[in-house]
Motif scaffolding. Structure first.
Motif, PDB file in Angstrom:
ATOM      1  N   SER A  97      -8.827   0.940  -1.026  1.00  0.00           N
ATOM      2  CA  SER A  97      -7.489   1.233  -0.521  1.00  0.00           C
ATOM      3  C   SER A  97      -6.527   0.945  -1.664  1.00  0.00           C
ATOM      4  CB  SER A  97      -7.135   0.343   0.677  1.00  0.00           C
ATOM      5  OG  SER A  97      -7.905   0.674   1.805  1.00  0.00           O
TER       6      SER A  97
ATOM      7  N   PHE B  80     -13.786   1.746   6.304  1.00  0.00           N
ATOM      8  CA  PHE B  80     -14.384   3.063   6.050  1.00  0.00           C
ATOM      9  C   PHE B  80     -15.545   2.952   5.057  1.00  0.00           C
ATOM     10  CE2 PHE B  80     -10.754   2.309   3.363  1.00  0.00           C
ATOM     11  CZ  PHE B  80     -11.099   2.767   2.098  1.00  0.00           C
TER      12      PHE B  80
ATOM     13  N   TRP C  78       2.229   6.145  -1.022  1.00  0.00           N
ATOM     14  CA  TRP C  78       1.412   5.968   0.165  1.00  0.00           C
ATOM     15  C   TRP C  78       0.123   5.250  -0.220  1.00  0.00           C
ATOM     16  CZ3 TRP C  78       2.352  10.641  -2.180  1.00  0.00           C
ATOM     17  CH2 TRP C  78       1.255  11.336  -2.698  1.00  0.00           C
TER      18      TRP C  78
ATOM     19  N   ALA D 100      -3.818   5.331  -0.148  1.00  0.00           N
ATOM     20  CA  ALA D 100      -4.934   6.269  -0.022  1.00  0.00           C
ATOM     21  C   ALA D 100      -6.219   5.475   0.106  1.00  0.00           C
ATOM     22  CB  ALA D 100      -4.997   7.185  -1.237  1.00  0.00           C
ATOM     23  N   LYS D 101      -7.045   5.880   1.049  1.00  0.00           N
ATOM     24  CA  LYS D 101      -8.374   5.303   1.215  1.00  0.00           C
ATOM     25  C   LYS D 101      -9.351   6.238   0.500  1.00  0.00           C
ATOM     26  CE  LYS D 101      -7.429   2.894   5.555  1.00  0.00           C
ATOM     27  NZ  LYS D 101      -5.957   3.041   5.470  1.00  0.00           N
TER      28      LYS D 101
ATOM     29  N   HIS E  21      -4.454  -1.991   8.903  1.00  0.00           N
ATOM     30  CA  HIS E  21      -5.451  -1.613   9.905  1.00  0.00           C
ATOM     31  C   HIS E  21      -6.596  -2.620  10.045  1.00  0.00           C
ATOM     32  CE1 HIS E  21      -4.067   2.846   9.449  1.00  0.00           C
ATOM     33  NE2 HIS E  21      -3.232   2.116  10.167  1.00  0.00           N
TER      34      HIS E  21
ATOM     35  N   ALA F  44     -10.493   9.594   1.934  1.00  0.00           N
ATOM     36  CA  ALA F  44     -10.955   9.550   3.317  1.00  0.00           C
ATOM     37  C   ALA F  44      -9.792   9.645   4.293  1.00  0.00           C
ATOM     38  CB  ALA F  44     -11.749   8.269   3.561  1.00  0.00           C
ATOM     39  N   SER F  45      -8.664   9.029   3.960  1.00  0.00           N
ATOM     40  CA  SER F  45      -7.474   9.095   4.801  1.00  0.00           C
ATOM     41  C   SER F  45      -6.285   8.558   4.006  1.00  0.00           C
ATOM     42  CB  SER F  45      -7.652   8.290   6.107  1.00  0.00           C
ATOM     43  OG  SER F  45      -7.805   6.920   5.828  1.00  0.00           O
ATOM     44  N   ARG F  46      -5.110   8.735   4.551  1.00  0.00           N
ATOM     45  CA  ARG F  46      -3.888   8.263   3.905  1.00  0.00           C
ATOM     46  C   ARG F  46      -3.029   7.528   4.918  1.00  0.00           C
ATOM     47  NH1 ARG F  46      -4.953  13.458   2.280  1.00  0.00           N
ATOM     48  NH2 ARG F  46      -5.242  13.769   0.019  1.00  0.00           N
ATOM     49  N   GLN F  47      -2.338   6.504   4.445  1.00  0.00           N
ATOM     50  CA  GLN F  47      -1.391   5.757   5.266  1.00  0.00           C
ATOM     51  C   GLN F  47      -0.007   5.964   4.658  1.00  0.00           C
ATOM     52  OE1 GLN F  47      -1.627   3.552   8.049  1.00  0.00           O
ATOM     53  NE2 GLN F  47       0.593   3.485   7.938  1.00  0.00           N
TER      54      GLN F  47
END
Length: 289
Positions: free
Chosen positions: A191, A81, A279, A281-282, A55, A237-240
């Protein structure tokens, strides 16, 4: 669950792990833009675009020396982020060829400073060259181990890291060091790769450790280690999530020998269903003020 200490007999020793990781990334940087998933591993049409998966925006990448982008091995963009501000002091753990250091340098400006830490001399040399190409005068690269960070106590505002802490044998030491170097109220933006339970045969493979698979631990364990180090406001905060093609491409590409690449492919085929359960992870956190 993968223990973070060196007492787990199902895996190589801490020193064996560090030597394998250091050797892998020293070879990776020597390929000049080919990286660990270069053309010798798989056709370009089938390889994931790592900077796209991570990203980074085209605008961000256009600001940087091509070498810093071509030799990026991360799994996310920790600055996407993070609330880094002008004048901040930022520490990048596992700075590699310098992609995140140089992006942070543009944010903190001349009043701030960015320290890149890496334990591979070849990476430090390449990052220093890239900083010179970018005319980044507010950055410094230090050779050192994330388990013993060569940075003063309570001296940085932000710690960032991009797909590196999973490579460390003792993650508790890493996060204890992160808590030590952060100023009170300082923050973390990471990340990193996390994973579900992995078979012993996979856990014992040094090449897979260097490829960010074997050293990955379960997400909740990761967060708990951060809390035990004294950090608070720890959260994802989010996952990819990666699809099968991306995971198998990453796993099957190695900067080691042809024999190791073949072994990795065999393991990837045998445990494809397990290796898909990884995965990026942020993760964010704060040192209490």
């Amino acid at each position: 669950m993968a223990p973070s200490s060196s007492t787990d007999r199902s895996r190589p020793s801490d020193e064996e792990i560090k030597q394998a990781v250091r050797g892998t990334y020293a070879q990776a940087i020597s390929r000049r833009g080919d990286g660990c998933c270069g053309s010798e591993c798989s056709p370009a049409a089938t390889r994931p675009d790592l900077t796209e998966l991570a990203h980074y925006t085209p605008e961000q990448l256009s600001q940087l020396p091509a070498d810093a982008v071509d030799n990026a091995f991360g799994c996310g963009n920790p600055l996407s982020f993070a609330g880094v501000r002008p004048g901040d002091v930022v520490l990048d753990i596992g700075s590699g060829a310098g992609i995140d250091v140089l992006l942070a340098a543009g944010i903190v400006g001349p009043a701030g400073k960015v320290i890149g830490l890496d334990f591979t001399p070849e990476m430090i040399a390449r990052a220093t060259q890239n900083a010179s190409r970018a005319s980044a005068n507010n950055v410094e690269f230090r050779l050192g181990d994330a388990e013993q960070i060569p940075v003063d106590d309570a001296s940085v505002d932000w710690v960032i890291s991009n797909c590196v802490i999973n490579l460390a044998p003792d993650k508790r030491k890493v996060f204890a060091e992160i808590a030590r170097v952060l100023k009170p109220g300082g923050r973390v933006s990471i990340s990193d790769i996390v994973a579900g339970p992995l078979p012993t045969e996979v856990r014992s493979n040094l090449a897979l450790w260097a490829n960010c698979v074997v050293g990955a631990i379960e997400e909740e364990e990761y967060l708990q280690i951060m809390r035990e180090a004294g950090l608070d406001e720890v959260q994802v905060a989010s996952r990819q999530y990666y699809d099968k093609a991306s995971v198998l491409s990453l796993v099957s590409c190695s900067c080691t020998s042809d024999a190791d690449r073949q072994q990795l492919q065999q393991l990837a085929d045998r445990y494809a269903d397990v290796l898909e359960k990884i995965w990026s992870a942020k993760i964010v956190a704060r040192k209490p003020a």
